[in-house]
Write a protein that holds these residues in place. Structure first.
Motif, short mmCIF file in Angstrom:
data_model
loop_
_atom_site.label_atom_id
_atom_site.label_comp_id
_atom_site.label_asym_id
_atom_site.label_seq_id
_atom_site.Cartn_x
_atom_site.Cartn_y
_atom_site.Cartn_z
N LEU A 107 -1.25 4.12 -1.70
CA LEU A 107 -2.64 3.92 -1.29
C LEU A 107 -2.83 4.44 0.13
O LEU A 107 -2.01 4.18 1.00
CB LEU A 107 -3.01 2.44 -1.36
CG LEU A 107 -2.80 1.74 -2.71
CD1 LEU A 107 -3.15 0.26 -2.60
CD2 LEU A 107 -3.62 2.41 -3.80
N GLU A 108 -3.91 5.16 0.35
CA GLU A 108 -4.18 5.72 1.68
C GLU A 108 -5.29 4.94 2.35
O GLU A 108 -6.11 4.32 1.70
CB GLU A 108 -4.52 7.20 1.55
CG GLU A 108 -3.35 8.01 1.02
CD GLU A 108 -3.61 9.50 1.08
OE1 GLU A 108 -4.57 9.93 1.74
OE2 GLU A 108 -2.83 10.22 0.44
N GLY A 109 -5.31 5.00 3.67
CA GLY A 109 -6.33 4.31 4.44
C GLY A 109 -5.85 2.93 4.86
O GLY A 109 -4.65 2.64 4.84
N ASP A 110 -6.79 2.10 5.27
CA ASP A 110 -6.47 0.75 5.73
C ASP A 110 -5.84 -0.04 4.58
O ASP A 110 -6.47 -0.25 3.55
CB ASP A 110 -7.75 0.05 6.21
CG ASP A 110 -7.50 -1.39 6.57
OD1 ASP A 110 -6.66 -1.65 7.44
OD2 ASP A 110 -8.14 -2.26 5.95
N PRO A 111 -4.59 -0.51 4.76
CA PRO A 111 -3.91 -1.19 3.66
C PRO A 111 -4.60 -2.49 3.22
O PRO A 111 -4.53 -2.87 2.06
CB PRO A 111 -2.51 -1.48 4.20
CG PRO A 111 -2.61 -1.31 5.66
CD PRO A 111 -3.75 -0.40 5.94
N GLU A 135 -9.34 -3.01 -3.00
CA GLU A 135 -9.93 -2.05 -3.94
C GLU A 135 -9.01 -1.84 -5.13
O GLU A 135 -9.45 -1.78 -6.27
CB GLU A 135 -10.21 -0.71 -3.24
CG GLU A 135 -11.31 -0.79 -2.21
CD GLU A 135 -11.36 0.43 -1.31
OE1 GLU A 135 -10.71 1.46 -1.61
OE2 GLU A 135 -12.04 0.34 -0.26
N TYR A 136 -7.72 -1.72 -4.88
CA TYR A 136 -6.73 -1.54 -5.95
C TYR A 136 -6.79 -2.73 -6.91
O TYR A 136 -6.71 -2.57 -8.12
CB TYR A 136 -5.33 -1.41 -5.34
CG TYR A 136 -4.23 -1.17 -6.35
CD1 TYR A 136 -3.90 0.11 -6.75
CD2 TYR A 136 -3.52 -2.23 -6.92
CE1 TYR A 136 -2.88 0.35 -7.67
CE2 TYR A 136 -2.51 -2.02 -7.84
CZ TYR A 136 -2.20 -0.72 -8.21
OH TYR A 136 -1.21 -0.51 -9.13
N ALA A 156 0.82 -1.21 0.00
CA ALA A 156 0.00 0.00 0.00
C ALA A 156 0.86 1.26 0.00
O ALA A 156 0.60 2.20 -0.78
CB ALA A 156 -0.94 -0.01 1.20
N SER A 160 -7.92 -3.17 3.13
CA SER A 160 -9.07 -2.91 2.26
C SER A 160 -8.67 -2.14 0.99
O SER A 160 -9.19 -2.42 -0.09
CB SER A 160 -10.17 -2.17 3.01
OG SER A 160 -9.69 -0.99 3.59
N THR A 161 -7.72 -1.19 1.11
CA THR A 161 -7.34 -0.44 -0.09
C THR A 161 -6.62 -1.33 -1.11
O THR A 161 -6.75 -1.11 -2.31
CB THR A 161 -6.45 0.78 0.25
OG1 THR A 161 -5.29 0.36 0.96
CG2 THR A 161 -7.21 1.81 1.05
#
Length: 160
Positions: free
Chosen positions: A146-150, A156-157, A141, A152-153
Motif C-alpha cells: 500500500l502506498e501513501g499514509d499507512p 481504505e484497504y 501497509a 489511511s491506506t
C-alpha cells in the motif's frame, strides 16, 4: 504465540483497570490482542471521552510513571493517560467518539482480518518489520504494497 494477551488481560483485571473505566466503554486494542506485539509494546486501551474522565484517570495516579496529556491524534482531540502496571506500560486514550469508531479499534479489526487471511508467515513478517522500528500500520501497509499514509491506506484497504 505467547500468552501475553492473557497475561495482560489478567493484569488489567487484577488492578480493576477496565472496571474503573467501565462508564467510558473501554476496549483493549492494539498489537497485543492480535499477536503482533513486541516485548516493549504498550497495553493500549481506548475509551469514550466524557467530562468525568479526568477524575477517573486520576485514580491511576499512584502507579509508577503516571502522566496525563492532551494531544490531537488523527485530527481528533484526545486525552492520554500513561502509567506502569508491573513490567507493563499502559496507555489509555480517550476520544469524543465511541471506542469502536476510533481509528485504533478500526485498524485492529482490519489487521486481525488480514492476519487470518494471510496466515502465520505474514504475522512473522509484520513482527520483523516492527523489530526494524516500523509501526504496526506501516508494517502492514508495506507488506501489502500500500502506498501513501499507512494509517489511511490501511482503512481504505479494509473497506475493499
Amino acid at each position: 504465540m505467547t500468552n501475553r494477551f492473557s497475561d495482560c488481560t489478567s493484569l488489567l483485571k487484577d488492578h480493576k483497570v477496565l472496571e474503573i473505566l467501565s462508564e467510558f466503554s473501554p476496549e483493549f486494542v492494539g498489537s497485543i490482542p492480535i499477536g503482533v506485539d513486541l516485548p516493549h509494546s504498550d497495553i493500549d486501551i481506548i475509551c469514550e471521552l466524557r467530562p468525568s474522565i479526568l477524575k477517573v484517570l486520576e485514580s491511576f495516579s499512584s502507579y509508577p510513571n503516571f502522566q496525563i496529556s492532551e494531544k490531537v491524534l488523527g485530527n481528533v482531540s484526545s486525552i492520554i493517560c500513561r502509567f506502569r502496571l508491573g513490567s507493563e506500560k499502559v496507555e489509555i486514550v480517550a476520544q469524543n467518539l465511541l471506542p469502536r469508531e476510533q481509528i485504533s479499534y478500526l485498524h485492529m479489526v482490519i489487521e486481525e482480518k488480514i492476519l487470518k487471511e494471510k496466515g502465520e508467515t505474514f504475522r512473522l513478517s509484520v513482527l520483523e518489520k516492527k523489530k526494524e522500528g516500523k509501526t504496526t500500520e506501516t508494517a502492514f501497509a508495506e507488506l501489502l504494497g500500500l502506498e501513501g499514509d499507512p494509517y489511511s491506506t490501511l482503512l481504505e484497504y479494509g473497506d475493499m
